[in-house]
Design a protein around this motif. Structure first.
Motif, PDB file in Angstrom:
ATOM      1  N   ASN A 379       0.991  -1.133  -0.039  1.00 22.28           N
ATOM      2  CA  ASN A 379      -0.063  -0.143  -0.131  1.00 22.28           C
ATOM      3  C   ASN A 379       0.712   1.284   0.176  1.00 22.28           C
ATOM      4  O   ASN A 379       0.212   2.235   0.176  1.00 22.28           O
ATOM      5  N   TYR A 389       0.689   5.600   6.487  1.00 20.88           N
ATOM      6  CA  TYR A 389      -0.282   4.345   6.546  1.00 20.88           C
ATOM      7  C   TYR A 389      -0.627   3.649   8.141  1.00 20.88           C
ATOM      8  O   TYR A 389      -1.596   3.616   8.254  1.00 20.88           O
ATOM      9  N   ARG A 392      -2.440   6.487  10.267  1.00 22.63           N
ATOM     10  CA  ARG A 392      -3.748   7.124   9.908  1.00 22.63           C
ATOM     11  C   ARG A 392      -4.143   8.295   9.974  1.00 22.63           C
ATOM     12  O   ARG A 392      -5.480   8.671  10.428  1.00 22.63           O
ATOM     13  N   LYS A 393      -3.408   9.331   9.908  1.00 23.58           N
ATOM     14  CA  LYS A 393      -3.557  10.857  10.022  1.00 23.58           C
ATOM     15  C   LYS A 393      -2.451  11.367   9.344  1.00 23.58           C
ATOM     16  O   LYS A 393      -1.575  11.102   8.924  1.00 23.58           O
TER      17      LYS A 393
END
Length: 430
Positions: A379, A389, A392-393
């Protein structure tokens, strides 16, 4: 049969079994690459070994027939000749009823130990140590015996094939050499001193080109220097002075509307001759090579070769420009510092910490820190992408992530982008 004759026959059987055992191990373990080299040089025995390896059914069948026949024959001779002799010796000391069973067991033990040691263990260990050498010496003997016992070999081989076919089991030997196999051979060669450190590094990097996408080494969109078709001479010279690149993109008001590119030295030559130079002049403007961002570095190298280019624009699935890549960028993955004079992305501060650029490709970080894998690494492509990743921010200074035996801490950001990380060993697992 006298004792001497029995021992002589058993010795001959041991030698026969030793040859078959060593041939079995050496022919199975001989390295195909080495044999192929010998075959290409005209070695007929090497070609014969390769043929047996490609269709090992007859060879294995004869080995089993030969070993079992020798083992049975040696048991019969041991029982008929050695047991009575041992019984005669024991009778001199006792007349107990257990003399014959003991003589039989002693005979069995003698023959078994002799076969294990001289017909099996020593020949096989020698063959494992020198597989190609032993295989070349024994392949002629094995081929002769396969022909000699052809009816039996055919019968047992056909029966075994029928059983495999009944249970739908494939018996085809696969000799496909994967990149993992070559890497393993390369690592073993480096450990043995056959490969120099530089050679190991170059070969490893070549395989990396198959795995890494072009985005891992490109100049990203925000760092692309380009000229708008409407720029005047003063503005162009100012940009070239600050960014002395060999090639510059020519765009129409937006980086996503690329008209082509110009060679900087050609443009400067034209300015020396005429103040009014059109950036879209056909004598200056060259057609740009556009490539998708999903290509591997190896595919990009092939495209450069076929197109005769050393510079390309990378676009994503939405036809937006995501970066540019040059032949030098691609080759820097293979040659490293030999072709790249850029500042290092990974700098070791001391024995316990590193400073790492947020745009550093994940593969480089894994190699430098000896990390086998990152979570869901498909990813993202850079260490900065890994941080975003996991967090998450939008990242900020002092944010950190713990992975493997390391702590990854953000120490600098720029416009929501991770600029630099401090990586250090985790104190909780030291």
């Amino acid at each position: 049969m006298s004792l001497f004759e029995a021992i002589l026959i058993i010795t001959a059987l041991i030698l026969t079994s030793a040859v078959i055992s060593s041939a079995e191990i050496s022919l199975a373990g001989a390295r195909k690459l080495k044999l192929q080299v010998l075959a290409n040089e005209g070695n007929e025995k090497a070609k014969q070994i390769l043929a047996l390896q490609a269709s090992p059914g007859r060879f294995i069948t004869f080995v089993q027939i030969g070993l079992n026949m020798v083992a049975i024959l040696s048991g019969v001779i041991g029982e008929s000749a050695i047991t009575p002799y041992l019984k005669e010796i024991l009778v001199k000391y006792t007349q107990a009823s257990w003399i014959y069973p003991l003589s039989s067991w002693l005979s069995f033990t003698f023959v078994t130990v002799a076969f294990i040691l001289f017909a099996d263990l020593i020949p096989k260990r020698f063959a494992l140590t020198n597989p190609e050498k032993v295989a070349l010496k024994t392949v002629g003997i094995m081929r002769f015996n396969i022909m000699l016992f052809k009816p039996l070999v055919w019968l047992f081989d056909s029966t075994a094939n029928a059983i495999f076919k009944l249970f739908k089991i494939s018996i085809e030997r696969k000799n496909d050499l994967t990149s993992e196999d070559i890497v393993a051979l390369m690592d073993a060669g480096a450990e043995a001193g056959v490969l120099k450190a530089q050679e190991h590094y170059l070969i490893e990097n070549i395989f990396d080109m198959q795995e890494r996408t072009v985005t891992s080494t490109m100049t990203t969109r925000e760092n692309i220097v380009f000229l708008d078709r409407s720029f005047k001479k003063e503005r162009v010279l100012e940009i070239i002075e600050k960014n002395p690149h060999q090639k510059l993109l020519i765009c129409d008001k937006s980086i996503d509307k690329i008209l082509g590119y110009v060679e900087t030295h050609n443009l400067l030559t034209c300015y020396m001759q005429d103040d009014k130079v059109s950036l879209t002049d056909t004598s200056l403007l060259r057609k740009a090579l556009f490539i998708p961002d999903t290509l591997s570095l190896f595919e990009v190298l092939e495209l450069f070769k076929s197109a005769g280019k050393d510079f390309a624009v990378i676009v994503n699935e939405y036809a937006l420009v995501v970066g540019i890549v040059t032949l030098k960028d691609v080759m820097s993955i293979v040659m490293g510092e030999l072709v790249s004079n850029e500042e290092e992305q990974i700098v070791r501060r001391d024995e316990n910490s590193w400073l790492i650029d947020g745009a550093t490709p994940l593969e480089d970080v894994m190699r430098a820190l000896n990390i086998d894998e990152f979570p869901d690494e498909e990813n993202y492509e850079t260490i900065g992408g890994f941080m975003m990743y996991i967090l998450r921010k939008i990242p900020k200074k002092t944010d950190f992530v713990l992975h493997d035996k390391y702590k990854f801490e953000i120490i600098d950001t720029e416009n929501f982008k991770i600029d630099q990380l401090l990586v250090s060993f985790r104190k909780d697992i030291q």
